[in-house]
Design a protein around this motif. Sequence first.
Motif, PDB file in Angstrom:
ATOM      1  N   ARG A  58       0.991   4.108  -2.966  1.00 29.89           N
ATOM      2  CA  ARG A  58       0.760   5.517  -2.654  1.00 29.89           C
ATOM      3  C   ARG A  58       1.939   6.367  -3.138  1.00 29.89           C
ATOM      4  N   GLU A  95      -6.441   9.352  -2.740  1.00 31.62           N
ATOM      5  CA  GLU A  95      -7.197   9.274  -1.490  1.00 31.62           C
ATOM      6  C   GLU A  95      -7.416   7.809  -1.099  1.00 31.62           C
ATOM      7  N   ASN A  96      -7.764   6.973  -2.062  1.00 30.15           N
ATOM      8  CA  ASN A  96      -7.952   5.542  -1.770  1.00 30.15           C
ATOM      9  C   ASN A  96      -6.648   4.874  -1.343  1.00 30.15           C
ATOM     10  N   ALA A  97      -5.544   5.283  -1.972  1.00 35.18           N
ATOM     11  CA  ALA A  97      -4.246   4.723  -1.598  1.00 35.18           C
ATOM     12  C   ALA A  97      -3.909   5.102  -0.157  1.00 35.18           C
ATOM     13  N   ASN A  98      -4.202   6.350   0.218  1.00 39.67           N
ATOM     14  CA  ASN A  98      -3.959   6.783   1.599  1.00 39.67           C
ATOM     15  C   ASN A  98      -4.835   6.008   2.575  1.00 39.67           C
ATOM     16  N   LYS A  99      -6.109   5.819   2.202  1.00 37.21           N
ATOM     17  CA  LYS A  99      -7.020   5.058   3.074  1.00 37.21           C
ATOM     18  C   LYS A  99      -6.581   3.608   3.203  1.00 37.21           C
ATOM     19  N   LYS A 100      -6.128   3.029   2.098  1.00 41.62           N
ATOM     20  CA  LYS A 100      -5.664   1.636   2.123  1.00 41.62           C
ATOM     21  C   LYS A 100      -4.451   1.501   3.040  1.00 41.62           C
ATOM     22  N   ALA A 105       0.840  -1.204   0.000  1.00 44.00           N
ATOM     23  CA  ALA A 105       0.000   0.000   0.000  1.00 44.00           C
ATOM     24  C   ALA A 105       0.872   1.249   0.000  1.00 44.00           C
ATOM     25  N   TYR A 137      -9.060  10.799  -6.477  1.00 47.76           N
ATOM     26  CA  TYR A 137      -9.735   9.649  -5.892  1.00 47.76           C
ATOM     27  C   TYR A 137      -8.756   8.493  -5.677  1.00 47.76           C
ATOM     28  N   LEU A 138      -7.842   8.250  -6.643  1.00 43.04           N
ATOM     29  CA  LEU A 138      -6.852   7.173  -6.518  1.00 43.04           C
ATOM     30  C   LEU A 138      -5.893   7.434  -5.352  1.00 43.04           C
TER      31      LEU A 138
END
Length: 176
Positions: free
Chosen positions: A116, A138-143, A112, A135-136
């Motif tokens: 990121r 942000e999702n990478a940070n959330k993951k 992850a 969006y990508l």
Amino acid sequence: MEAAMWANLIASFAFVISIISAWFTWKAAQEAKIANRISVHNYQKNLYEAFFNAKNYLQTNGGRSEISGFSNLYMQIQTARLYIDDALADQLIGFYDACVSLSDLRVALAAAERYRVMLESHRLVGGELVMVDHYLVENANKKQEACMLDLDKAVDEALNKAALIDKVFVGKIRLS
């Protein structure tokens, strides 16, 4: 009559000797049992030391723990059922499995993080800002955050298992 008296005296003397011999045999058997218990206890002590070292390694390193830090415990739990009861052996195996699963979570966290960083590095290409889908990123940070939380949770669960094991382990192997 004198021969009968000598025979009774010799028989009585033999009876006393056999009682003394039986007592020494019983005493030797008791000592052999104690020696066997001490011998088994040595294996139990080695198992406990491996567990204790693994627990301390996990407490010290947390999510950065490497599988190699648990290798001594692995070697000891292979024969644990020979020296401790099945319930405690199952708990030790569960603790070891929890420690090993940390490695998988560390791999997921690293993946992850690499993803990121890759997305962040693609924002600047040749000195120019390239539009990467927000969006990508942000999702990478959330993951990555989710992986970190999973790793922290797994460490806490493994340490909780260790605390439960530690409470009963010494009591079960204590020489009495």
